[in-house]
Design a protein around this motif. Structure first.
Motif, short mmCIF file in Angstrom:
data_model
loop_
_atom_site.label_atom_id
_atom_site.label_comp_id
_atom_site.label_asym_id
_atom_site.label_seq_id
_atom_site.Cartn_x
_atom_site.Cartn_y
_atom_site.Cartn_z
N LEU A 18 -18.19 65.17 25.98
CA LEU A 18 -16.94 65.13 25.85
C LEU A 18 -16.06 66.14 26.46
N ARG A 19 -16.68 67.35 26.25
CA ARG A 19 -15.82 68.48 27.01
C ARG A 19 -15.96 68.14 28.46
N GLU A 20 -16.89 67.73 29.13
CA GLU A 20 -17.14 67.50 30.57
C GLU A 20 -16.31 66.48 30.81
N GLN A 21 -15.89 65.51 30.13
CA GLN A 21 -14.73 64.52 30.49
C GLN A 21 -13.57 65.04 30.53
N PHE A 22 -13.16 65.76 29.63
CA PHE A 22 -12.02 66.41 29.51
C PHE A 22 -11.50 67.55 30.75
N VAL A 30 -25.90 65.19 18.49
CA VAL A 30 -24.31 65.41 18.61
C VAL A 30 -23.61 66.53 19.27
N GLU A 31 -24.45 67.76 19.52
CA GLU A 31 -24.13 68.71 20.65
C GLU A 31 -24.26 68.03 22.02
N GLN A 32 -25.18 67.12 22.35
CA GLN A 32 -25.10 66.61 23.90
C GLN A 32 -23.90 65.71 23.92
N CYS A 33 -23.48 65.16 22.92
CA CYS A 33 -22.33 64.18 23.06
C CYS A 33 -21.22 64.97 23.14
N ARG A 34 -21.00 66.24 22.46
CA ARG A 34 -19.78 66.88 22.47
C ARG A 34 -19.72 67.58 23.79
N GLU A 35 -20.87 68.28 24.24
CA GLU A 35 -20.85 68.62 25.70
C GLU A 35 -20.28 67.73 26.64
N GLU A 65 -14.32 51.40 15.91
CA GLU A 65 -14.34 50.06 15.51
C GLU A 65 -15.75 49.40 15.55
N ILE A 66 -16.63 49.88 16.48
CA ILE A 66 -17.94 49.31 16.96
C ILE A 66 -17.80 48.06 17.68
N TRP A 67 -16.64 47.96 18.60
CA TRP A 67 -16.38 47.04 19.26
C TRP A 67 -17.21 47.02 20.70
N LYS A 68 -18.00 48.01 20.69
CA LYS A 68 -18.49 48.36 22.17
C LYS A 68 -20.02 48.16 21.60
N GLN A 69 -21.06 48.10 22.59
CA GLN A 69 -22.41 48.09 22.54
C GLN A 69 -22.86 49.47 22.70
N LYS A 70 -24.12 49.53 22.59
CA LYS A 70 -24.95 50.97 22.73
C LYS A 70 -24.88 51.16 24.11
N GLY A 71 -25.07 50.17 25.05
CA GLY A 71 -24.96 50.40 26.58
C GLY A 71 -23.59 50.89 27.16
N HIS A 72 -22.59 50.40 26.34
CA HIS A 72 -21.38 50.88 26.89
C HIS A 72 -21.22 52.49 26.76
N ILE A 73 -21.60 52.89 25.64
CA ILE A 73 -21.63 54.44 25.18
C ILE A 73 -22.56 55.05 25.87
N MET A 74 -23.91 54.59 26.32
CA MET A 74 -24.58 55.37 27.11
C MET A 74 -24.30 55.33 28.65
N ARG A 75 -23.28 54.78 29.24
CA ARG A 75 -22.96 54.61 30.55
C ARG A 75 -22.25 56.00 30.67
N TYR A 76 -21.59 56.72 29.66
CA TYR A 76 -20.97 58.17 30.00
C TYR A 76 -22.25 59.19 30.48
N TRP A 77 -23.15 58.78 30.45
CA TRP A 77 -24.36 59.89 30.65
C TRP A 77 -25.19 59.34 32.09
N LYS A 78 -24.98 58.16 32.52
CA LYS A 78 -25.54 57.66 33.96
C LYS A 78 -25.14 58.52 34.96
N GLU A 79 -23.86 58.75 35.14
CA GLU A 79 -23.40 59.34 36.33
C GLU A 79 -24.03 60.72 36.33
N SER A 80 -24.05 61.37 35.49
CA SER A 80 -24.32 62.91 35.48
C SER A 80 -25.82 62.96 35.55
N GLN A 81 -26.56 62.03 35.09
CA GLN A 81 -28.14 62.13 35.02
C GLN A 81 -28.76 61.34 36.37
N ASP A 82 -28.13 60.59 36.98
CA ASP A 82 -28.70 59.69 38.04
C ASP A 82 -27.71 59.89 39.17
#
Length: 124
Positions: free
Chosen positions: A60-64, A53-58, A92-109
């Motif tokens: 979120l902060r980075e995106q803002f 949860v802390e990584q996700c909140r970080e 509403e869980i209209w996304k899939q797990k891959g859509h959520i994980m895309r937020y980390w793709k740019e900063s990690q790779d």
């Protein structure tokens, strides 16, 4: 000359999308941040993502913070609207797990820039 002045004033006075002034746009952005902040534990649990949860909140902060220097009220309103849509889709869980994980793709790779790095990763 008078015609140019009228055109100048008309161009400068555009209709706002949601917010009337900068303070209202700031409040909308802050409310969106708080809504995302509150929903992150549920999103982590529902999508079973391998982040804390802390990584996700970080993230979120980075995106803002990435959009901190935006000053146009209409652009801020559009970013808030897009953020609200993303939040609704995530909750509403209209996304899939891959859509959520895309937020980390740019900063990690980071993308390779020199020839040798591209060659090693197999990028043309």
């Amino acid at each position: 000359m008078a015609g140019r002045e009228v055109v100048k004033r008309a161009v400068q006075q555009v209709r706002p999308i949601l917010s009337v002034d900068r303070e209202e746009a700031r409040k909308r952005a802050l409310n969106l941040y708080k809504a995302w902040y509150r929903q992150i534990p549920y999103i982590v649990m529902d999508y079973d993502i391998p982040m804390s949860v802390e990584q996700c909140r970080e993230k979120l902060r980075e995106q803002f913070i990435k959009n901190r220097n935006v000053t146009d009220i209409r652009v801020i309103d559009m970013l808030v609207i897009k953020g609200q849509m993303e939040l609704k889709e995530s909750v509403e869980i209209w996304k899939q797990k891959g859509h959520i994980m895309r937020y980390w793709k740019e900063s990690q790779d980071p993308k390779p820039t020199d020839f040798l790095s591209k060659f090693i990763q197999g990028i043309n």
